[in-house]
Design an enzyme around this catalytic site. Structure first.
Site, PDB file in Angstrom:
ATOM      1  N   ASP A 193       0.810  -1.230   0.000  1.00  0.00           N
ATOM      2  CA  ASP A 193       0.000   0.000   0.000  1.00  0.00           C
ATOM      3  C   ASP A 193       0.844   1.281   0.000  1.00  0.00           C
ATOM      4  O   ASP A 193       0.351   2.342  -0.360  1.00  0.00           O
ATOM      5  CB  ASP A 193      -0.920   0.030   1.243  1.00  0.00           C
ATOM      6  CG  ASP A 193      -1.875  -1.151   1.275  1.00  0.00           C
ATOM      7  OD1 ASP A 193      -2.138  -1.719   0.196  1.00  0.00           O
ATOM      8  OD2 ASP A 193      -2.340  -1.504   2.374  1.00  0.00           O
ATOM      9  N   ARG A 209     -13.581   0.961 -25.927  1.00  0.00           N
ATOM     10  CA  ARG A 209     -14.202   0.884 -24.609  1.00  0.00           C
ATOM     11  C   ARG A 209     -13.435   1.713 -23.578  1.00  0.00           C
ATOM     12  O   ARG A 209     -12.237   1.969 -23.741  1.00  0.00           O
ATOM     13  CB  ARG A 209     -14.204  -0.571 -24.114  1.00  0.00           C
ATOM     14  CG  ARG A 209     -15.283  -1.385 -24.764  1.00  0.00           C
ATOM     15  CD  ARG A 209     -15.163  -2.834 -24.381  1.00  0.00           C
ATOM     16  NE  ARG A 209     -16.291  -3.586 -24.902  1.00  0.00           N
ATOM     17  CZ  ARG A 209     -16.298  -4.903 -25.071  1.00  0.00           C
ATOM     18  NH1 ARG A 209     -15.243  -5.628 -24.765  1.00  0.00           N
ATOM     19  NH2 ARG A 209     -17.365  -5.502 -25.543  1.00  0.00           N
TER      20      ARG A 209
HETATM   21  O1  F6P Z   1      -2.574  -4.054   3.082  1.00  0.00           O
HETATM   22  C1  F6P Z   1      -2.397  -4.803   1.914  1.00  0.00           C
HETATM   23  C2  F6P Z   1      -3.747  -5.114   1.293  1.00  0.00           C
HETATM   24  O2  F6P Z   1      -3.517  -5.893   0.136  1.00  0.00           O
HETATM   25  C3  F6P Z   1      -4.621  -3.900   0.959  1.00  0.00           C
HETATM   26  O3  F6P Z   1      -4.227  -3.284  -0.241  1.00  0.00           O
HETATM   27  C4  F6P Z   1      -5.978  -4.543   0.903  1.00  0.00           C
HETATM   28  O4  F6P Z   1      -6.985  -3.594   1.178  1.00  0.00           O
HETATM   29  C5  F6P Z   1      -5.912  -5.578   1.983  1.00  0.00           C
HETATM   30  O5  F6P Z   1      -4.537  -5.871   2.197  1.00  0.00           O
HETATM   31  C6  F6P Z   1      -6.632  -6.847   1.668  1.00  0.00           C
HETATM   32  O6  F6P Z   1      -6.624  -7.634   2.806  1.00  0.00           O
HETATM   33  P1  F6P Z   1      -6.872  -9.196   2.815  1.00  0.00           P
HETATM   34  O7  F6P Z   1      -5.698  -9.866   2.167  1.00  0.00           O
HETATM   35  O8  F6P Z   1      -6.981  -9.519   4.246  1.00  0.00           O
HETATM   36  O9  F6P Z   1      -8.116  -9.441   2.027  1.00  0.00           O
END
Ligand code: F6P
Ligand code: ADP
Length: 323
Positions: free
Chosen positions: A127, A162
């Site tokens: 992130d 598109r």
């Molecule tokens: O923090 C990393 C991340 O991949 C975020 O981008 C995403 O919102 C979240 O983890 C998804 O979490 P999980 O793997 O628990 O579904």
């Protein structure tokens, strides 16, 4: 002789294995004993430690994910959970802990440090929302995976005139979306940091159509008020306004599972090595992050509480480049 432990926590990020390997091998090189904790804080609470020798981390530098496993552990957010973790660390005579993970994980690391345990963090999350590191481990790989998908979507979008909404991860942070938008030549970028007016976005897509573009690509951050699904629903009621036909693709966890790029392997290796250097010097309560090209220790207190800002000039640049 020191006994240190290392864990990976939160969402896995490509390069975590390279960081584990660097912690293990630089720790062993100092004559220390190194232990891995399985499944992040969940494993720490129940004392799930395994000794790690040089051969135990062979052949993992090129692998995505984490060989130690990771977890989201609600119990660790409670004082009771953290006391259990401390007990487990003391029972194993562990003298320092390395926490590889994102901002939630580093908040947990800060809690342990506040409670008196020597901790060093390593900034790792796709992130890139962690204060104390300009770039975190895993971002480069996730970005490259998103770009590969975007490039492919552009091909089919052009064939069919598109518009595509491509949703990327990032939780509440728009970094991945913004960078993927710029590097992927997107017509628009939608991020949580800026409120998007769907009407203005529709006008933007219409204008791209009228300017003769064969496709339009919108990179949408999952954390934006209107995510890809929300925008798709909104536009479906007003289809004729866009010019283009519309499709939506959510990249999801595909972005997390790739083999780490050279950049992520090197960043992770440098951070892992820096973590054991700080431990050797008796400096704790710090997050290993990239600051102005150098691996630097930022107080975990700051990493846990300060917000990393996104560079808004890049959003403006993305708009200009879409013309
Ligand atoms: O923090 C990393 C991340 O991949 C975020 O981008 C995403 O919102 C979240 O983890 C998804 O979490 P999980 O793997 O628990 O579904
Ligand atoms: P990431 O580290 O990738 O941001 P999470 O936010 O899910 O992922 O955090 C990982 C883990 O860190 C959580 O499951 C929890 O055990 C611990 N954690 C998260 N937030 C806190 C907090 N505020 N205080 C203490 N521990 C936390």
């Amino acid at each position: 002789m020191k006994r240190i432990a290392v864990l990976t926590s939160g969402g896995d990020a490509p390069g975590m294995n390279a960081a584990i390997r660097a912690v293990v091998r630089t720790g062993l090189d100092k004559g220390w004993e190194v232990f891995g904790v399985r499944q992040g804080y969940a494993g720490l609470i129940v004392g799930n430690f395994i000794p790690l020798k040089a051969r135990d981390v062979s052949g993992i530098i090129q692998q995505g994910g984490t060989v130690l496993g990771s977890a989201r552990c609600l119990e660790f957010k409670t004082e009771e959970g953290q006391l259990k973790a401390l007990r487990a660390l003391h029972q194993q005579d562990i003298e320092a802990l390395v926490v590889i993970g994102g901002n939630g994980s580093q908040k947990g690391a800060y809690d342990l440090w506040r409670m008196g345990f020597p901790v060093v963090g390593i900034a790792s999350t796709i992130d890139n929302d962690l204060y104390g590191s300009e770039v975190t481990i895993g971002v480069d790989t996730a970005l490259n995976i998103a770009l590969e998908a975007i490039d492919r979507l552009k091909v089919t979008a052009s064939s069919h005139q598109r518009a595509f909404l491509v949703e990327v991860m990032g939780r509440n942070c728009g970094y991945l979306a913004l960078m993927a938008g710029i590097a992927g030549g997107a017509e628009a970028v939608v991020i949580p940091e800026v409120e998007t007016d769907p009407e203005a976005l529709a006008a933007e897509l219409r204008s791209s159509y009228e300017r003769g573009k064969s496709h339009a690509l919108v990179v949408v951050a999952e954390g934006a008020k209107y995510n890809a699904e929300g925008l798709l629903q909104y536009f479906q009621k007003h289809r004729e306004r866009l010019g283009f036909e519309l499709r939506a693709t959510t990249l999801g966890h595909v972005q997390r599972g790739g083999a780490p790029t050279a950049y992520d392997r090197l960043l992770a290796t440098r951070m892992g090595a820096a973590a054991t250097e700080y431990i050797a010097c008796g400096e704790y309560g710090l997050l290993m992050g990239l600051v102005k090209g150098e691996i630097t220790g930022t107080p975990l207190e700051e990493a846990a509480h300060k917000k990393k800002e996104i560079d808004m000039r890049l959003l403006r640049l993305a708009e200009v480049l879409a013309k």
